[in-house]
Design a protein around this motif. Sequence first.
Motif, mmCIF file in Angstrom:
data_model
loop_
_atom_site.group_PDB
_atom_site.id
_atom_site.type_symbol
_atom_site.label_atom_id
_atom_site.label_comp_id
_atom_site.label_asym_id
_atom_site.label_seq_id
_atom_site.Cartn_x
_atom_site.Cartn_y
_atom_site.Cartn_z
ATOM 1 N N ARG A 176 0.838 -1.210 0.000
ATOM 2 C CA ARG A 176 0.000 0.000 0.000
ATOM 3 C C ARG A 176 0.875 1.263 0.000
ATOM 4 N NH1 ARG A 176 -5.161 0.685 1.681
ATOM 5 N NH2 ARG A 176 -5.770 2.763 2.402
ATOM 6 N N LEU B 29 1.585 4.305 -3.049
ATOM 7 C CA LEU B 29 1.043 5.640 -2.731
ATOM 8 C C LEU B 29 1.548 6.694 -3.707
ATOM 9 C CD1 LEU B 29 1.038 6.208 1.128
ATOM 10 C CD2 LEU B 29 -0.845 6.455 -0.461
ATOM 11 N N ASN C 294 2.169 13.739 -4.945
ATOM 12 C CA ASN C 294 2.867 14.602 -3.986
ATOM 13 C C ASN C 294 3.310 13.871 -2.730
ATOM 14 O OD1 ASN C 294 0.181 14.321 -3.278
ATOM 15 N ND2 ASN C 294 0.105 16.262 -2.165
ATOM 16 N N THR D 133 5.949 11.126 -1.062
ATOM 17 C CA THR D 133 7.188 10.355 -1.225
ATOM 18 C C THR D 133 7.389 9.524 0.037
ATOM 19 O OG1 THR D 133 8.063 12.305 -2.330
ATOM 20 C CG2 THR D 133 9.631 10.536 -1.856
ATOM 21 N N ARG E 44 5.457 22.028 2.666
ATOM 22 C CA ARG E 44 5.898 20.639 2.790
ATOM 23 C C ARG E 44 5.522 20.102 4.165
ATOM 24 N NH1 ARG E 44 11.729 18.250 1.328
ATOM 25 N NH2 ARG E 44 11.792 16.560 2.828
ATOM 26 N N LEU F 191 -0.936 6.776 8.602
ATOM 27 C CA LEU F 191 -0.249 6.701 7.313
ATOM 28 C C LEU F 191 -0.909 5.691 6.393
ATOM 29 C CD1 LEU F 191 3.471 6.842 8.505
ATOM 30 C CD2 LEU F 191 2.152 8.673 7.459
ATOM 31 N N LYS F 192 -1.430 4.638 6.991
ATOM 32 C CA LYS F 192 -2.085 3.623 6.171
ATOM 33 C C LYS F 192 -3.462 4.071 5.703
ATOM 34 C CE LYS F 192 0.052 -0.377 8.354
ATOM 35 N NZ LYS F 192 -0.175 -1.410 9.369
ATOM 36 N N SER F 193 -4.185 4.738 6.581
ATOM 37 C CA SER F 193 -5.602 4.977 6.289
ATOM 38 C C SER F 193 -5.924 6.411 5.870
ATOM 39 C CB SER F 193 -6.443 4.612 7.518
ATOM 40 O OG SER F 193 -5.972 5.355 8.619
ATOM 41 N N LEU G 50 -3.553 9.130 5.159
ATOM 42 C CA LEU G 50 -2.575 9.978 4.456
ATOM 43 C C LEU G 50 -2.953 10.217 2.992
ATOM 44 C CD1 LEU G 50 0.193 11.407 4.744
ATOM 45 C CD2 LEU G 50 1.196 9.371 3.745
ATOM 46 N N GLU G 51 -3.420 9.172 2.364
ATOM 47 C CA GLU G 51 -3.735 9.287 0.935
ATOM 48 C C GLU G 51 -4.786 10.378 0.697
ATOM 49 O OE1 GLU G 51 -4.788 5.610 -0.833
ATOM 50 O OE2 GLU G 51 -5.196 6.520 -2.791
ATOM 51 N N ALA H 158 -3.359 13.869 1.389
ATOM 52 C CA ALA H 158 -2.479 14.354 0.330
ATOM 53 C C ALA H 158 -3.269 14.702 -0.929
ATOM 54 C CB ALA H 158 -1.444 13.279 0.027
ATOM 55 N N ARG H 159 -4.297 13.945 -1.210
ATOM 56 C CA ARG H 159 -5.148 14.245 -2.373
ATOM 57 C C ARG H 159 -5.845 15.594 -2.194
ATOM 58 N NH1 ARG H 159 -5.999 10.201 -6.041
ATOM 59 N NH2 ARG H 159 -5.783 8.082 -5.216
ATOM 60 N N ASN I 242 -4.724 18.053 -0.534
ATOM 61 C CA ASN I 242 -3.756 19.161 -0.510
ATOM 62 C C ASN I 242 -2.650 18.903 -1.526
ATOM 63 O OD1 ASN I 242 -4.740 20.712 1.974
ATOM 64 N ND2 ASN I 242 -4.510 18.610 2.738
ATOM 65 N N PRO I 243 -2.962 19.021 -2.777
ATOM 66 C CA PRO I 243 -1.940 18.687 -3.787
ATOM 67 C C PRO I 243 -0.787 19.690 -3.821
ATOM 68 C CG PRO I 243 -3.905 19.576 -4.833
ATOM 69 C CD PRO I 243 -4.235 19.423 -3.394
ATOM 70 N N GLN I 244 -1.001 20.889 -3.237
ATOM 71 C CA GLN I 244 0.064 21.894 -3.265
ATOM 72 C C GLN I 244 1.114 21.654 -2.185
ATOM 73 O OE1 GLN I 244 -2.991 22.052 -2.101
ATOM 74 N NE2 GLN I 244 -3.544 24.105 -1.411
ATOM 75 N N ILE I 245 0.870 20.698 -1.311
ATOM 76 C CA ILE I 245 1.834 20.380 -0.243
ATOM 77 C C ILE I 245 2.604 19.120 -0.630
ATOM 78 C CG2 ILE I 245 2.104 19.760 2.189
ATOM 79 C CD1 ILE I 245 -0.426 21.300 2.782
ATOM 80 N N VAL J 54 4.351 15.971 0.465
ATOM 81 C CA VAL J 54 4.251 15.096 1.653
ATOM 82 C C VAL J 54 5.359 14.048 1.576
ATOM 83 C CG1 VAL J 54 2.804 13.444 2.885
ATOM 84 C CG2 VAL J 54 1.774 15.452 1.828
ATOM 85 N N THR J 55 6.150 13.966 2.621
ATOM 86 C CA THR J 55 7.183 12.907 2.678
ATOM 87 C C THR J 55 6.957 12.063 3.924
ATOM 88 O OG1 THR J 55 8.727 14.267 3.902
ATOM 89 C CG2 THR J 55 8.935 14.322 1.514
#
Lengths: 452, 137
Positions: free
Chosen positions: A393, A397, A403, A405, B25, B44-46, B48-49, B52-53, B55-58, B60-61
């Motif tokens: 998963r 991502l 966006n 990483t 960032r 992070l598993k549930s 984060l996706e 991030a979707r 907030n496309p201008q940020i 994410v690492t």
Amino acid sequence: MPRLPISEQALRLALTRPSTFAQSNYVCRTCIRQYHPTPVLRAELPFWKRLQHSIFGSPEQKVATEKREEAHQKHIQELADKGGTEMQPYTDNEGRKWQIAAVVDPSINKQYVQAQRWDGLQWIGTKEWVALNNDGKEAYVGFNPRRKLDLTNAQWNRLLHHVAVEVLTLAQAGRDVNAVHLERPLNVEEWMRSARVQIKETNGVIELQFPTEDTQELIVNAVPQSLAEEIMIAAKQAEEAAEAAAEAEKAAAAVEEAARADAEAKGIPYEPAEAPLEKVEEEAEAEAEAEAEEEVEAPFVDRRSAKEISAAEKLYMRQIRDAVRRSASPVNNEWLRTSLAAPAVKLAILKRVTQLTGHRLPDPVMTSATSMSDLYLAFKIKPQPKKLADERRMHNLNLDVPNITVHPVRQTPIHKDREVGRWKVIEQELINKGLPITGSRYQHAKTTSPIF
Amino acid sequence: MPLTALRSVAKPQNGVGAFILQCKRLDFHYCDWAGSSRGMNAFLKSHLEAFARANPQIEVTVSPRPGRHPVLRGSYVNGKEKSICVRNMEPNQILEKATLLRNASGEKLKRVTRPVKSLNESVRGIWDPFHGQKYQV
């Protein structure tokens, strides 16, 4: 007026010309003692007498020394009468045998020749002396091998089954289960044989099912009875070898005699083809002496060097690995249900496993293990814990959401510099200045930088 | 005749005409082993996706920090960074903190005493003693 000690007061009274002493603040100890009204020390002997005794010895001490000397001379005389400048055998309380040098007095032992030069004498403490008297401390061989054997889970399964079969067979045969730890050569056939043995437990009774009738006997006989038996077997083998050698010598002598007779009959001078008998005897004596020395020293001292021991250990580990690899898997895994109710059996199994592999279970695990499956679970390789970054998963991502990483490892400031492209400049500059790139220059520092 | 006020050129204001999110960032640090990262790992598993979707201008690492508490770190346009430790937090709580960092300007937090601010000059103009009704002494 200040209060004076009694001795000083007495001194002042006794002195005919006290004016000089009265003016001085210091009175020496000898003067104080000389004019003290009471005895200086209430000792039985005066001071000078005790001083004399301490320097030259008291009459009692003189008598004791004379007695001791007399006894010593008597002992030397006895040894000389026995004819002895030889080493004296001595056995201590623990049964260890020692060779003690005989006391030699040149005045009594007339046959003793004193050395006039250092050459040829033993120098204690030199490198040669240390090498000769190496007590084997550096070459100590412990019960556990120094290296641990890495085995797969299937190999652990085979090894544990083999050890369990050996121990349980010994227990069923009424033998001491601790005999399984006695050193013996590894035989792959034994491992193949034990793999076919099935262990079953019904109503708390452990039952061994052997594929053939003689399997049990073979397994039991493969394990020496005790250390004594092991030594006896070795001695028996040595005797047999000696007998064989004696027979060979006899045969050779007969052949030689026949050859001599033949040569005499033909009138040709006989020339022995082999070494003369005296020389052979000398060699045999030397060998016997060497063997005798080995016999004395072998139980206590390992004369092998550390390198030799390391090589032997490596070879032994390789043999074990080969044996485990080549042996077959158990018929089924029913043996894992076998209970380890008897502590002696459990301990014997664990000790044998430790002896073979170098792996040792922690005491709490050892105590809580109640069946063979517990031991197997404790020994088998545990799966590595899963990492979040390795999950599918998380891998996908970045594909779904550009966006994001995901880094699988910790990100350091160097990663950030590398990301913006300035790390190569920093690195080059650090190298030019002779500075460490990462870490420090301390000894054993974790650094990847070249130190100029 | 009173002087007319000078006409000033419109100053750029974020949000007037265009809006640039100040958070550029967001770093999510977690530990695979530690229990304090349990909520973070679940987030992070549930979550984060979706985050991030939205907030496309940020940028994410996600990276591990073994043996450390989980941390959110926001980097801002003004060059500053803000970090929040999210140890032992639930995924929803972590989402709140992530939103907080996303909405932050990057400036230091200040006590707001006057809630209304304006960049506009006063409509009354600057006071001048020579303008308006003259006082007769």
